[in-house]
Design a protein around this motif. Structure first.
Motif, PDB file in Angstrom:
ATOM      1  N   ASP A  84       0.820  -1.215   0.000  1.00  0.00           N
ATOM      2  CA  ASP A  84       0.000   0.000   0.000  1.00  0.00           C
ATOM      3  C   ASP A  84       0.855   1.267   0.000  1.00  0.00           C
ATOM      4  OD1 ASP A  84       0.999  -0.303   2.542  1.00  0.00           O
ATOM      5  OD2 ASP A  84      -0.836   0.361   3.555  1.00  0.00           O
ATOM      6  N   GLY A  85       2.142   1.104  -0.267  1.00  0.00           N
ATOM      7  CA  GLY A  85       3.009   2.272  -0.358  1.00  0.00           C
ATOM      8  C   GLY A  85       4.150   2.227   0.655  1.00  0.00           C
ATOM      9  N   SER A  86       4.971   3.274   0.601  1.00  0.00           N
ATOM     10  CA  SER A  86       6.116   3.395   1.522  1.00  0.00           C
ATOM     11  C   SER A  86       5.677   4.058   2.815  1.00  0.00           C
ATOM     12  CB  SER A  86       7.235   4.208   0.869  1.00  0.00           C
ATOM     13  OG  SER A  86       7.729   3.558  -0.278  1.00  0.00           O
ATOM     14  N   HIS A  87       6.289   3.632   3.912  1.00  0.00           N
ATOM     15  CA  HIS A  87       5.934   4.157   5.229  1.00  0.00           C
ATOM     16  C   HIS A  87       7.226   4.466   6.008  1.00  0.00           C
ATOM     17  CE1 HIS A  87       1.695   3.013   4.729  1.00  0.00           C
ATOM     18  NE2 HIS A  87       2.179   1.935   4.079  1.00  0.00           N
ATOM     19  N   ALA A  88       7.437   5.758   6.309  1.00  0.00           N
ATOM     20  CA  ALA A  88       8.606   6.175   7.109  1.00  0.00           C
ATOM     21  C   ALA A  88       8.201   6.112   8.574  1.00  0.00           C
ATOM     22  CB  ALA A  88       9.054   7.572   6.728  1.00  0.00           C
ATOM     23  N   ALA A  89       8.327   4.972   9.176  1.00  0.00           N
ATOM     24  CA  ALA A  89       7.940   4.770  10.570  1.00  0.00           C
ATOM     25  C   ALA A  89       9.025   5.332  11.489  1.00  0.00           C
ATOM     26  CB  ALA A  89       7.736   3.288  10.839  1.00  0.00           C
ATOM     27  N   CYS A 107       8.002  -6.231   2.692  1.00  0.00           N
ATOM     28  CA  CYS A 107       6.742  -6.016   3.415  1.00  0.00           C
ATOM     29  C   CYS A 107       5.574  -6.530   2.556  1.00  0.00           C
ATOM     30  CB  CYS A 107       6.560  -4.528   3.702  1.00  0.00           C
ATOM     31  SG  CYS A 107       4.991  -4.131   4.493  1.00  0.00           S
ATOM     32  N   ILE A 108       4.711  -7.369   3.200  1.00  0.00           N
ATOM     33  CA  ILE A 108       3.550  -7.915   2.471  1.00  0.00           C
ATOM     34  C   ILE A 108       2.235  -7.466   3.086  1.00  0.00           C
ATOM     35  CG2 ILE A 108       4.789  -9.929   1.603  1.00  0.00           C
ATOM     36  CD1 ILE A 108       3.619 -11.574   3.878  1.00  0.00           C
TER      37      ILE A 108
END
Length: 424
Positions: free
Chosen positions: A341-346, A390-391
């Protein structure tokens, strides 16, 4: 004046020498009990009850007086001009004795006189007022001329037994001043050379000599010297105290350092050591965390070294169960996920656990929001060391298709979290 230039032929001390000789004869061979000159031997007169050398008065020896003009008394038929011819006879038939007349000068060393040479010649050693001449007994000529001088060593060095004014440095212990050393006894006078000797240090050995500054150490006498033992040991060994000595209270003071002050807890395996309002330094964080989520980090305190090895396993989520924790004091090891669902800068703290799947189907991961901090989310990845695998991602529930194998759930949270999993 020196012994080479002194001479009795210079005329000045002859009269003084005669006066001294007269005194010596009087002390050596005369009776100290006489009422008149008739009680004294020939050549002496009775003066103040003492036979003193001197001429007998006229007629005492039975000879006729000689007139100033050389004629015998009565040679011209006239009566003698002096009073001797008319003098009344004493009861014993002798001519009356001449009375001794005290005074200066009279040739006798009377009480209160420094000298008496019997003449009024100034500058001859004894002045007409029976005091020593100003240059009589010159101090520094190495000639001891008593009684004006007690000694004469020819120098002006003080304290060597003979002072510059030709008096003894000391004649008794009372003449020796205190040397100001608290670690010696009173100074003593050597009666043979008239010098002052230091006091005995033995009588003060081991006694307190200075207790005015407790913080410099109490002084005690050691072999005649006031010796300090050194300042008291005020170091309490604690990293978060400032140690000092209070001389007024005569004690050590340990002030707590302000909170946040950097310190050293003397442990290799901690970092970010700080004082937090107590005397003890507290280490924060893990000094050996290399920031790589794919390594297992440990610290060998005994060897003062870090150990970082590739991670082979994580704690396990059992299928059909849930797990919980608190990441309020955690670390942010995983970030920048690339998911479907996209990139996530956690940017929050995270924790990872593994799920072992034995069948094919859907793996369901649920964030139990009621027991988790706001914003808590979960990521499902195939390899935690490769965030591009990531899945799935969810802030509530996600379901991903899986086959038998090991999968990983990474929880991102600012505080408490609780996550449940179910397997195919």
């Amino acid at each position: 004046m020196t012994p080479d230039t002194w001479s009795w032929s210079n005329g000045r001390p002859i009269a003084l020498a005669l006066g001294l000789a007269v005194l010596a004869l009087a002390a050596a061979g005369c009776s100290d009990d006489c009422k008149s000159s008739s009680d004294c031997p020939a050549g002496h007169v009775c003066a103040q009850g003492i036979c003193r050398p001197g001429a007998q008065p006229d007629g005492a020896d039975g000879d006729a007086d000689v007139e100033p003009d050389g004629e015998a008394p009565g040679a011209d038929g006239d009566a003698d001009a002096d009073a001797d011819a008319d003098a009344d006879a004493d009861a014993d038939g002798d001519v009356p004795d001449e009375e001794y007349q005290p005074g200066c000068p009279n040739g006798f060393w009377d009480e209160g006189e420094q000298c008496d040479d019997g003449n009024s010649i100034p500058g001859d050693g004894c002045e007409p007022d029976c005091t020593w001449s100003a240059d009589w007994g010159v101090c520094g000529d190495r000639i001891v001329q008593a009684p004006r001088e007690q000694c004469d060593d020819g120098n002006d060095v003080p304290g060597d037994g003979c002072e510059p004014d030709c008096t003894f440095t000391c004649r008794g212990d009372a003449d020796c001043p205190d040397d100001g050393n608290p670690c010696t006894g009173p100074a003593v006078c050597d009666p043979y050379v008239h010098t002052c000797l230091p006091g005995d240090p033995g009588i003060r050995e081991g006694t307190v000599c200075d207790d005015t500054d407790w913080c410099r150490g109490i002084g005690t006498c050691v072999s005649g010297t006031c010796t300090r033992a050194g300042p008291p040991p005020c170091d309490d060994g604690l990293a978060c105290t400032s140690d000092r000595c209070d001389p007024v209270a005569r004690s050590c003071v340990h002030d707590i350092l302000p909170a946040g002050t950097a310190c050293d807890d003397r442990l290799f395996c901690t970092g970010g050591d700080r004082c937090w309002g107590t005397a003890v330094c507290i280490g924060a964080g893990d000094h050996c965390d290399d920031g790589d989520p794919c390594t297992e980090d440990s610290c060998d305190e005994d060897a003062d070294r870090c150990v970082n090895v590739p991670r082979t396993s994580y704690r396990e989520f059992a299928c059909g169960s849930s797990a919980a924790g608190d990441l309020g004091m955690g670390a942010n090891s995983f970030r920048n996920y690339a998911c479907p669902d996209g990139s996530h800068a956690a940017n929050t703290n995270d924790a990872v656990a593994q799920v072992n799947v034995t069948g094919s189907g859907n793996l369901v991961v649920t964030v139990q929001t009621a027991a988790s901090a706001p914003g808590t989310q979960a990521f499902v990845v195939r390899n935690p060391c490769s965030l591009t695998t990531c899945i799935g991602r969810t802030t509530s529930t996600t379901s991903v298709a899986v086959t038998p194998g090991t999968y990983y759930v990474i929880v991102e949270s600012t505080g408490a979290w609780s996550v449940g999993v179910s397997c195919p």
